[in-house]
Scaffold this active site. Structure first.
Site, short mmCIF file in Angstrom:
data_model
loop_
_atom_site.label_atom_id
_atom_site.label_comp_id
_atom_site.label_asym_id
_atom_site.label_seq_id
_atom_site.Cartn_x
_atom_site.Cartn_y
_atom_site.Cartn_z
N TYR A 1 0.83 -1.20 0.00
CA TYR A 1 0.00 0.00 0.00
C TYR A 1 0.87 1.26 0.00
O TYR A 1 0.68 2.16 -0.81
CB TYR A 1 -0.92 -0.03 1.22
CG TYR A 1 -1.75 1.19 1.37
CD1 TYR A 1 -2.89 1.38 0.59
CD2 TYR A 1 -1.43 2.17 2.31
CE1 TYR A 1 -3.66 2.52 0.73
CE2 TYR A 1 -2.20 3.31 2.45
CZ TYR A 1 -3.31 3.48 1.66
OH TYR A 1 -4.06 4.60 1.80
N LYS B 1 1.28 4.14 -2.99
CA LYS B 1 1.02 5.57 -2.77
C LYS B 1 2.27 6.40 -3.06
O LYS B 1 2.18 7.51 -3.58
CB LYS B 1 0.50 5.81 -1.36
CG LYS B 1 -0.87 5.19 -1.11
CD LYS B 1 -1.89 5.65 -2.15
CE LYS B 1 -3.23 5.01 -1.94
NZ LYS B 1 -4.26 5.53 -2.85
#
Length: 182
Positions: free
Chosen positions: A79, A83
């Protein structure tokens, strides 16, 4: 993700956090997270930028990513990497299209809450008061962005189009109901 151009149909990026550590993550889960977050943002930008360039009206692309891009925590490596990829993509696109007056270098991060959407929208409006489209990383951030836009006298969707991602139940009850991508 924030984009100062009206797009139909709306495109967005998603939030796909990993809930297991690196030792138990599968390749498929890693790729899914990167596909949803990083590839989704890339596809949105590659859809929007030609429209902005063809129309010769310019514009600004503002990617609203998670704070995990800059301050990752344990058990969310895919994750956080996805990002961080959004930040790198945005900075790279800024250099790519700078000569044609499209500025995709504005990035705001948040934690996927309504409050972080509000904070991000306030910061963006301070820098880009004439933005006309908002793509948020999830519906809660989009709802927070809508609240700030209304509070500052902007009509949603008349002045500023807002799109979220997740298709949560609250999207239908937002004022006005939120356009969301499932």
């Amino acid at each position: 993700m924030i984009l100062t151009v009206r797009l139909r149909p709306p495109y967005s990026t998603a939030a796909e956090p990993m809930e297991r550590g690196a030792t138990s993550r599968t390749d498929e889960a890693w790729r899914r997270t990167l596909d949803i977050n990083a590839t989704g943002t890339f596809l949105c930008c590659t859809y929007a930028l030609p429209l902005m360039l063809e129309g010769k009206r310019g514009g600004r692309v503002v990617n609203m990513a998670s704070i995990a891009a800059e301050r990752p925590k344990p058990f969310v490596s895919a994750y956080a990497a996805s990002k961080a990829a959004i930040l790198a993509l945005t900075r790279s696109l800024a250099q790519e299209v700078a000569a044609v007056e499209v500025d995709p270098a504005l990035v705001e991060t948040g934690n996927f809450s309504t409050d972080s959407g509000r904070v991000a929208m306030q910061a963006l409006l301070a820098r880009v008061p004439d933005l006309d489209g908002v793509f948020a990383a999830n519906d809660l951030m989009a709802i927070g962005a809508q609240q700030v836009l209304r509070e500052t006298g902007r009509d949603v969707p008349g002045d500023v189009a807002v799109v979220g991602f997740d298709d949560i139940d609250a999207a239908a009850h937002a004022a006005p109901p939120l356009t969301t991508v499932a």
